[in-house]
Enzyme design. Sequence first.
Site, PDB file in Angstrom:
ATOM      1  N   ASP A 276      -5.172  -0.145   9.483  1.00 41.36           N
ATOM      2  CA  ASP A 276      -4.536   0.051  10.941  1.00 41.36           C
ATOM      3  C   ASP A 276      -4.814   0.361  11.635  1.00 41.36           C
ATOM      4  O   ASP A 276      -6.483   0.698  12.158  1.00 41.36           O
ATOM      5  CB  ASP A 276      -2.636   0.188  10.598  1.00 41.36           C
ATOM      6  CG  ASP A 276      -2.181  -0.555  11.717  1.00 41.36           C
ATOM      7  OD1 ASP A 276      -2.278  -1.599  12.725  1.00 41.36           O
ATOM      8  OD2 ASP A 276      -1.414   0.087  12.234  1.00 41.36           O
TER       9      ASP A 276
ATOM     10  N   ASP B  41       5.442  -2.320   2.244  1.00 35.60           N
ATOM     11  CA  ASP B  41       6.371  -2.220   1.717  1.00 35.60           C
ATOM     12  C   ASP B  41       6.851  -2.314   4.601  1.00 35.60           C
ATOM     13  O   ASP B  41       6.185  -1.744   5.076  1.00 35.60           O
ATOM     14  CB  ASP B  41       6.816  -0.856   1.556  1.00 35.60           C
ATOM     15  CG  ASP B  41       6.628   0.374   2.751  1.00 35.60           C
ATOM     16  OD1 ASP B  41       5.325   0.267   2.436  1.00 35.60           O
ATOM     17  OD2 ASP B  41       7.632   0.660   2.911  1.00 35.60           O
TER      18      ASP B  41
ATOM     19  N   LYS C  34       1.638   4.363  -1.823  1.00 33.91           N
ATOM     20  CA  LYS C  34       1.968   3.410  -3.119  1.00 33.91           C
ATOM     21  C   LYS C  34       1.606   2.320  -2.672  1.00 33.91           C
ATOM     22  O   LYS C  34       1.296   1.138  -3.314  1.00 33.91           O
ATOM     23  CB  LYS C  34       3.819   3.447  -2.805  1.00 33.91           C
ATOM     24  CG  LYS C  34       4.519   4.101  -3.541  1.00 33.91           C
ATOM     25  CD  LYS C  34       5.988   4.433  -3.414  1.00 33.91           C
ATOM     26  CE  LYS C  34       6.742   5.437  -2.943  1.00 33.91           C
ATOM     27  NZ  LYS C  34       8.248   4.913  -2.404  1.00 33.91           N
ATOM     28  N   GLY C  35       1.433   1.373  -1.338  1.00 32.92           N
ATOM     29  CA  GLY C  35       0.735   0.327  -1.184  1.00 32.92           C
ATOM     30  C   GLY C  35      -0.377  -0.050  -2.188  1.00 32.92           C
ATOM     31  O   GLY C  35      -0.225  -1.834  -2.191  1.00 32.92           O
TER      32      GLY C  35
ATOM     33  N   VAL D 160       2.948  -7.336   7.946  1.00 34.64           N
ATOM     34  CA  VAL D 160       3.342  -7.541   6.998  1.00 34.64           C
ATOM     35  C   VAL D 160       3.426  -6.998   5.950  1.00 34.64           C
ATOM     36  O   VAL D 160       3.386  -5.909   6.001  1.00 34.64           O
ATOM     37  CB  VAL D 160       1.934  -8.144   6.511  1.00 34.64           C
ATOM     38  CG1 VAL D 160       1.290  -9.458   7.376  1.00 34.64           C
ATOM     39  CG2 VAL D 160       0.758  -7.073   6.434  1.00 34.64           C
TER      40      VAL D 160
ATOM     41  N   GLU E 230      -6.911   1.200  -1.102  1.00 34.96           N
ATOM     42  CA  GLU E 230      -6.485   1.048   0.500  1.00 34.96           C
ATOM     43  C   GLU E 230      -5.769  -0.729   0.342  1.00 34.96           C
ATOM     44  O   GLU E 230      -6.233  -1.885   0.076  1.00 34.96           O
ATOM     45  CB  GLU E 230      -6.618   0.840   1.871  1.00 34.96           C
ATOM     46  CG  GLU E 230      -5.997   1.264   2.518  1.00 34.96           C
ATOM     47  CD  GLU E 230      -4.441   2.213   1.993  1.00 34.96           C
ATOM     48  OE1 GLU E 230      -3.131   1.980   1.688  1.00 34.96           O
ATOM     49  OE2 GLU E 230      -4.461   3.181   2.782  1.00 34.96           O
TER      50      GLU E 230
ATOM     51  N   ARG F 220       7.851  -4.403  -1.765  1.00 39.99           N
ATOM     52  CA  ARG F 220       7.246  -4.467  -2.053  1.00 39.99           C
ATOM     53  C   ARG F 220       6.118  -5.187  -3.507  1.00 39.99           C
ATOM     54  O   ARG F 220       5.323  -5.616  -3.500  1.00 39.99           O
ATOM     55  CB  ARG F 220       6.787  -3.047  -2.682  1.00 39.99           C
ATOM     56  CG  ARG F 220       6.434  -1.786  -1.719  1.00 39.99           C
ATOM     57  CD  ARG F 220       6.199  -0.627  -2.355  1.00 39.99           C
ATOM     58  NE  ARG F 220       6.076   0.490  -1.910  1.00 39.99           N
ATOM     59  CZ  ARG F 220       5.816   1.150  -0.673  1.00 39.99           C
ATOM     60  NH1 ARG F 220       4.669   0.439  -0.546  1.00 39.99           N
ATOM     61  NH2 ARG F 220       6.278   2.407  -0.039  1.00 39.99           N
TER      62      ARG F 220
HETATM   63  P1  IMP Z   1      -3.730   3.843   9.184  1.00 35.79           P
HETATM   64  O1  IMP Z   1      -3.707   4.983   8.963  1.00 35.79           O
HETATM   65  O2  IMP Z   1      -3.037   3.382  10.284  1.00 35.79           O
HETATM   66  O3  IMP Z   1      -5.126   3.124   8.926  1.00 35.79           O
HETATM   67  O4  IMP Z   1      -2.018   3.029   8.654  1.00 35.79           O
HETATM   68  C1  IMP Z   1      -2.500   2.452   7.230  1.00 35.79           C
HETATM   69  C2  IMP Z   1      -1.433   2.172   6.121  1.00 35.79           C
HETATM   70  O5  IMP Z   1      -0.163   1.681   7.430  1.00 35.79           O
HETATM   71  C3  IMP Z   1      -1.332   1.324   5.621  1.00 35.79           C
HETATM   72  O6  IMP Z   1      -1.432   2.155   3.648  1.00 35.79           O
HETATM   73  C4  IMP Z   1       0.578   0.747   5.220  1.00 35.79           C
HETATM   74  O7  IMP Z   1       0.684   2.193   4.455  1.00 35.79           O
HETATM   75  C5  IMP Z   1       0.789   0.967   6.194  1.00 35.79           C
HETATM   76  N1  IMP Z   1       0.663  -0.345   7.346  1.00 35.79           N
HETATM   77  C6  IMP Z   1      -0.099  -0.549   8.542  1.00 35.79           C
HETATM   78  N2  IMP Z   1       0.483  -1.532   8.780  1.00 35.79           N
HETATM   79  C7  IMP Z   1       0.716  -2.181   7.772  1.00 35.79           C
HETATM   80  C8  IMP Z   1       1.535  -3.785   7.610  1.00 35.79           C
HETATM   81  O8  IMP Z   1       1.431  -4.569   8.742  1.00 35.79           O
HETATM   82  N3  IMP Z   1       2.656  -3.430   6.476  1.00 35.79           N
HETATM   83  C9  IMP Z   1       2.967  -2.591   5.900  1.00 35.79           C
HETATM   84  N4  IMP Z   1       2.440  -1.122   5.778  1.00 35.79           N
HETATM   85  C10 IMP Z   1       1.414  -0.468   6.887  1.00 35.79           C
HETATM   86 MG    MG Z   2      -0.505   2.474   2.575  1.00 36.97          MG
END
Ligand code: IMP
Ligand code: MG
Length: 179
Positions: free
Chosen positions: A102, A158, A42-43, A152, A98, A164
């Site tokens: 992260d 969220d 949803k982000g 963040v 996106e 959100r």
């Molecule tokens: P990744 O698979 O580790 O790159 O994670 C990406 C997802 O983790 C993002 O789409 C977010 O939903 C969540 N995420 C990572 N860091 C944050 C943050 O600082 N705040 C909120 N959601 C985060």
């Molecule tokens: Mg996300």
Amino acid sequence: MGADIESILFSSERIAERVAQLARSLDAAFQGTYPLAVGILKGSFMFFADLVRAMSLPVQTDFMCVSTYGSGTTSQGRLTIKKDTDASVAGRDVIIVEDIIDSGFTLENVRRIFLERGARSVTIVTLLDKPSRRTAALQPDYRGFVIGDEFVVGYGLDYAEKYRSLPYIGVLSRSVYEK
Ligand code: IMP
Ligand code: MG
């Protein structure tokens, strides 16, 4: 809610300016094509809505909802598709939209899935990038802002489904999740 936010990183004005710049870059890059923009729910919902309406180029809009099993403030493990795109990505120029990258695990998998399904091209646009935590070999093609290793929230992002709706992006106080 104010006490949960340690500091405001990006005001709504600053976000709007940057989103407009990203939209101009995408307009130029995709000139003459009809890309399929896929928001990762949803982000990305707020960023997605602002980005596509700031673009002059017509784009088809679609959404995908994925989850990675992992707890709290990290994502790891397996990717599950909770809602797939309605449109077929075969032969399309896909723009993945996106909120934040992260570890890179989520988008590495989504990109692979789209390529396996025959997308003509896959472009990754993220509002935020946290490169210090990257474990996957994944780089966004476009990014709004680079941030450090901090959690963040706001503008779609969220923590446990909260925050959100904030119009800005702020750093969540550690006390909220280190209880
Ligand atoms: P990744 O698979 O580790 O790159 O994670 C990406 C997802 O983790 C993002 O789409 C977010 O939903 C969540 N995420 C990572 N860091 C944050 C943050 O600082 N705040 C909120 N959601 C985060
Ligand atoms: Mg996300």
